[in-house]
Design a protein around this motif. Sequence first.
Motif, PDB file in Angstrom:
ATOM      1  N   TYR A   1       0.839  -1.197   0.000  1.00 56.60           N
ATOM      2  CA  TYR A   1       0.000   0.000   0.000  1.00 56.60           C
ATOM      3  C   TYR A   1       0.877   1.251   0.000  1.00 56.60           C
ATOM      4  O   TYR A   1       1.566   1.546   0.985  1.00 56.60           O
ATOM      5  N   LEU A   2       0.841   1.971  -1.098  1.00 57.69           N
ATOM      6  CA  LEU A   2       1.681   3.166  -1.229  1.00 57.69           C
ATOM      7  C   LEU A   2       0.832   4.401  -1.519  1.00 57.69           C
ATOM      8  O   LEU A   2       1.217   5.270  -2.281  1.00 57.69           O
ATOM      9  N   ASP A   3      -0.335   4.435  -0.908  1.00 58.77           N
ATOM     10  CA  ASP A   3      -1.231   5.575  -1.131  1.00 58.77           C
ATOM     11  C   ASP A   3      -1.598   6.208   0.211  1.00 58.77           C
ATOM     12  O   ASP A   3      -2.752   6.538   0.479  1.00 58.77           O
ATOM     13  N   ASN A   4      -0.588   6.360   1.054  1.00 56.31           N
ATOM     14  CA  ASN A   4      -0.845   6.812   2.430  1.00 56.31           C
ATOM     15  C   ASN A   4      -1.184   8.290   2.559  1.00 56.31           C
ATOM     16  O   ASN A   4      -1.620   8.731   3.622  1.00 56.31           O
ATOM     17  N   SER A   5      -0.996   9.045   1.495  1.00 55.59           N
ATOM     18  CA  SER A   5      -1.434  10.436   1.568  1.00 55.59           C
ATOM     19  C   SER A   5      -2.924  10.536   1.285  1.00 55.59           C
ATOM     20  O   SER A   5      -3.554  11.553   1.586  1.00 55.59           O
ATOM     21  N   ALA A   6      -3.483   9.497   0.675  1.00 51.82           N
ATOM     22  CA  ALA A   6      -4.936   9.475   0.477  1.00 51.82           C
ATOM     23  C   ALA A   6      -5.596   9.109   1.789  1.00 51.82           C
ATOM     24  O   ALA A   6      -6.471   9.803   2.292  1.00 51.82           O
ATOM     25  N   THR A   7      -5.149   7.997   2.353  1.00 48.30           N
ATOM     26  CA  THR A   7      -5.563   7.632   3.695  1.00 48.30           C
ATOM     27  C   THR A   7      -4.629   6.544   4.180  1.00 48.30           C
ATOM     28  O   THR A   7      -3.941   5.905   3.388  1.00 48.30           O
ATOM     29  N   THR A   8      -4.607   6.331   5.502  1.00 52.18           N
ATOM     30  CA  THR A   8      -3.750   5.288   6.056  1.00 52.18           C
ATOM     31  C   THR A   8      -4.612   4.194   6.659  1.00 52.18           C
ATOM     32  O   THR A   8      -5.790   4.407   6.949  1.00 52.18           O
ATOM     33  N   LYS A   9      -4.000   3.051   6.849  1.00 54.04           N
ATOM     34  CA  LYS A   9      -4.723   1.960   7.497  1.00 54.04           C
ATOM     35  C   LYS A   9      -4.721   2.229   9.009  1.00 54.04           C
ATOM     36  O   LYS A   9      -3.654   2.461   9.581  1.00 54.04           O
ATOM     37  N   PRO A  10      -5.896   2.203   9.629  1.00 52.01           N
ATOM     38  CA  PRO A  10      -5.903   2.455  11.083  1.00 52.01           C
ATOM     39  C   PRO A  10      -5.078   1.394  11.816  1.00 52.01           C
ATOM     40  O   PRO A  10      -5.132   0.219  11.462  1.00 52.01           O
ATOM     41  N   TYR A  11      -4.314   1.834  12.820  1.00 48.26           N
ATOM     42  CA  TYR A  11      -3.571   0.874  13.645  1.00 48.26           C
ATOM     43  C   TYR A  11      -4.562  -0.019  14.387  1.00 48.26           C
ATOM     44  O   TYR A  11      -5.651   0.428  14.760  1.00 48.26           O
ATOM     45  N   ARG A  12      -4.131  -1.249  14.647  1.00 51.31           N
ATOM     46  CA  ARG A  12      -5.000  -2.195  15.359  1.00 51.31           C
ATOM     47  C   ARG A  12      -5.355  -1.637  16.751  1.00 51.31           C
ATOM     48  O   ARG A  12      -6.511  -1.647  17.163  1.00 51.31           O
ATOM     49  N   GLU A  13      -4.354  -1.106  17.446  1.00 51.50           N
ATOM     50  CA  GLU A  13      -4.594  -0.580  18.800  1.00 51.50           C
ATOM     51  C   GLU A  13      -5.598   0.575  18.771  1.00 51.50           C
ATOM     52  O   GLU A  13      -6.353   0.775  19.716  1.00 51.50           O
ATOM     53  N   VAL A  14      -5.575   1.317  17.650  1.00 55.15           N
ATOM     54  CA  VAL A  14      -6.478   2.457  17.514  1.00 55.15           C
ATOM     55  C   VAL A  14      -7.915   1.954  17.383  1.00 55.15           C
ATOM     56  O   VAL A  14      -8.837   2.457  18.017  1.00 55.15           O
ATOM     57  N   LEU A  15      -8.070   0.899  16.573  1.00 51.62           N
ATOM     58  CA  LEU A  15      -9.408   0.327  16.413  1.00 51.62           C
ATOM     59  C   LEU A  15      -9.909  -0.269  17.724  1.00 51.62           C
ATOM     60  O   LEU A  15     -11.086  -0.171  18.057  1.00 51.62           O
ATOM     61  N   GLU A  16      -8.991  -0.875  18.475  1.00 47.88           N
ATOM     62  CA  GLU A  16      -9.390  -1.437  19.772  1.00 47.88           C
ATOM     63  C   GLU A  16      -9.947  -0.349  20.683  1.00 47.88           C
ATOM     64  O   GLU A  16     -10.967  -0.539  21.338  1.00 47.88           O
ATOM     65  N   SER A  17      -9.264   0.798  20.714  1.00 46.59           N
ATOM     66  CA  SER A  17      -9.759   1.906  21.539  1.00 46.59           C
ATOM     67  C   SER A  17     -11.119   2.369  21.046  1.00 46.59           C
ATOM     68  O   SER A  17     -12.035   2.607  21.831  1.00 46.59           O
ATOM     69  N   PHE A  18     -11.252   2.487  19.731  1.00 47.05           N
ATOM     70  CA  PHE A  18     -12.517   2.945  19.157  1.00 47.05           C
ATOM     71  C   PHE A  18     -13.648   2.016  19.578  1.00 47.05           C
ATOM     72  O   PHE A  18     -14.712   2.456  20.025  1.00 47.05           O
ATOM     73  N   ASN A  19     -13.368   0.711  19.436  1.00 46.76           N
ATOM     74  CA  ASN A  19     -14.366  -0.291  19.790  1.00 46.76           C
ATOM     75  C   ASN A  19     -14.770  -0.218  21.245  1.00 46.76           C
ATOM     76  O   ASN A  19     -15.944  -0.218  21.584  1.00 46.76           O
ATOM     77  N   LYS A  20     -13.759  -0.123  22.100  1.00 45.89           N
ATOM     78  CA  LYS A  20     -14.025  -0.140  23.535  1.00 45.89           C
ATOM     79  C   LYS A  20     -14.815   1.104  23.940  1.00 45.89           C
ATOM     80  O   LYS A  20     -15.777   1.008  24.698  1.00 45.89           O
ATOM     81  N   VAL A  21     -14.415   2.235  23.430  1.00 48.01           N
ATOM     82  CA  VAL A  21     -15.139   3.460  23.783  1.00 48.01           C
ATOM     83  C   VAL A  21     -16.566   3.384  23.244  1.00 48.01           C
ATOM     84  O   VAL A  21     -17.524   3.733  23.937  1.00 48.01           O
ATOM     85  N   SER A  22     -16.720   2.876  22.026  1.00 42.34           N
ATOM     86  CA  SER A  22     -18.067   2.812  21.431  1.00 42.34           C
ATOM     87  C   SER A  22     -18.974   1.861  22.194  1.00 42.34           C
ATOM     88  O   SER A  22     -20.176   2.067  22.269  1.00 42.34           O
TER      89      SER A  22
END
Lengths: 380, 401
Positions: free
Chosen positions: A3-24
């Motif tokens: 994946y070389l299109d990181n200025s378009a968007t990046t893949k969310p880090y796993r730890e970031v998704l975990e936080s999102f999930n837990k807070v949600s």
Amino acid sequence: MIYLDNSATTKPYREVLESFNKVSTEYFGNPSSLHGLGGNAEKLLSQAREQIAKLLKVQTKEILFTSGGTESNNIAIKGTALMYRGRGRHIITTEIEHPSVKESMEQLRDLGFQITYIPVDSDGTVSVTDIEKAISEETILVSVMHVNNETGSIQPIKEIGQLIKKYSKILFHVDYVQGIGKVPLHFHDCQIDLCTISGHKFHGLKGTGALFIRQGVKISPLFSGGGQEWRQRSGTENVAGIVAMAKALRLTLQRQENSVAEMRKIKDCIRIGLEKIDGIKIHTPVLHCAPHIINFSIHDFKAEVFVHALEEKGIYVSTTSACSSKIKKPSSTLLAMGVPEEEALSSIRVSLSYENTMEEATQFIESVNEAVTRLRKVMN
Amino acid sequence: MNYDRILIRYGELSTKGKNRKVFIHKLKRNIKRVLRNFEKINIEADRERMFILLNGEDGLEIIELLKNVFGIQSFSPAIKTDKELENMKNAALDLFKKIHQAGETFKITTKRSDKTYYLDTNEINQIFGAHLLKNIPELKVDVKKPDINLQIEIREKAVYFSCENIPGAGGLPVGSSGKGMLMLSGGIDSPVAGFLSMKRGVEIEAVHFYSPPFTSDRSKQKVIDLTEKLANISGSVKLHIIPFTEIQQLIAKQVPENYSMTTTRRLMLRITDEIRRKNDGLAIITGESLGQVASQTLESMYAINDVTNTPILRPLITMDKSEIIDISRAIDTFEISNLPYEDCCTVFVPASPKTKPKKEKVQYFESYIEFEPLISKAVENTETIAITPKAAEQDEFGDLF
């Protein structure tokens, strides 16, 4: 997949998704609710704000959460225009801004504001003197991006800040969306009044962003309603997304500290590899550029054909910026740099994250070589 | 060359005779607490001054924190060298180059504490001044208003160089004047009162009256957040949360409405005094400002103060609201205090409380009610939390960030 299109968007880090999930799931309350669930959500919100402020070396009160880069740019520009239209109706920006800046400016032009677009040189950099010349009695805002999203060129933000400091009437807005996590920028040292960041460009989630508003600076809100975010931006806060963004920023800045040198090496390797291929012209300047973006054209090929040719090999790159790539228009940044239209139409952008490796870079170069040879055969 | 230590000059305690040891000890303890996240630092104290040896920790962050520690008159980041002239010259130049920007002027101030040193003050000034002038182009001397004052201190065992003199918070080290109980409501005034008493060396423990369900978890959180701001100064503050619902309901039922506020305050004071006694405190601190509200008229204070002999410190007594607000902004409590949650003072507010209550009358009304058992119960069920900076939140949400 490479994946070389990181200025378009990046893949969310796993730890970031975990936080999102837990807070949600566990802290889904509305921060404005009086009960305990609301209280917890509010605590999370303020802790996220503190963390982000600390990481950016600014004060907690100076961080306003938004839905992303586009919204932050809109609030900064239109909010300033609305607030200070009595002081003057002239705004200065550059020819290479992101559409969310450019289109905001155009909208303001329709409303009677005068907009000056400062040109860039062949490296894609604006000149501070040009900006100084454009300043008039009527000027209320200067908006300049930090790292250009298409070529990676870095604008002289500090020098522009020092210039604008001399004019007490003028606010200074910086679009830092592409620079954050890659090229350090000290908001206060650079005399920045308003600064945009976006969560999904540093492994956070889409729909999260922030606007730095220097303490003492007042701009008009664009969203009216329940008065969240110090009455600056009404609407129930995206607590889970904001907490995720705070974590993403911490992780990204850690990676930056340890890996930015490696990223530069990878980029140099790609640059050297591309330079060896016949018919390739690199638009990203050698100096004053970000460590993660490289923009080039391949003679004779439409960019789109090339993007798909690489995709067949599991490599994802982009034609110009993601926001403009669906409309078949040549990159405006490249045109502004004086690149001929034909070349601008065939430009490709490679953008790295700290996840990319040297092996991927070598593989990318090999694949470009193969694709070029193969496509040339077909076309001739 | 980077600064390797911070030199701290004591405030008023230099004059405190025999108590000096205690003051220095308390100051050292407070600094240690405030800087506890910097694991590598070392603190050395002697009678004249204190040194924080940075050992590689971030000096800039430490400087910010030190600005709020009471008992420090001023401090300077410094470097230490041996007394070899060449080493001294190199160190001075390195340090100076780091700070100096084109066009800035300088002077040198030498303190020759070691009277046996072979160069005298003037010679030292001349040698180092010449060394800097020779090595930095276009550098100019200005002895009246220099941009940089390079301070050289020759002591018996070493030499210290420093270019900055940062004013400290003044006052006395927290704890050096004994302990007092701060009545903390959640409003704007009481944290300021706490701050000012800490400035004069009082170690505080906060007392908060909590009336669920009339007051919410958020008003409690607000008080925790306020206490945390005070804990930033001394490193740790105890917070006593007193269950007060039952007593407030009883007062509302038994005491005539226009006297209920007076009785409420009297009971709060009685309970606080109990807590003080149990925790070896010597005073009670309130955020009262004369005439601000019904309970803060002299008549009210006379009627309320009647329940105890313990000294009540009222640091804000002569201040205007605007002055208090200025301080609360400076210590960063204003925004928290201004959050709109009900607290024990705002819940059962009578429509027209007596502004000139009579002591005898309130005594008479209270004489019909058995408060003692309720007071003991409240004291017994008090929840005590030790608040340290930032401890509260981080534990709770840990890995989310």
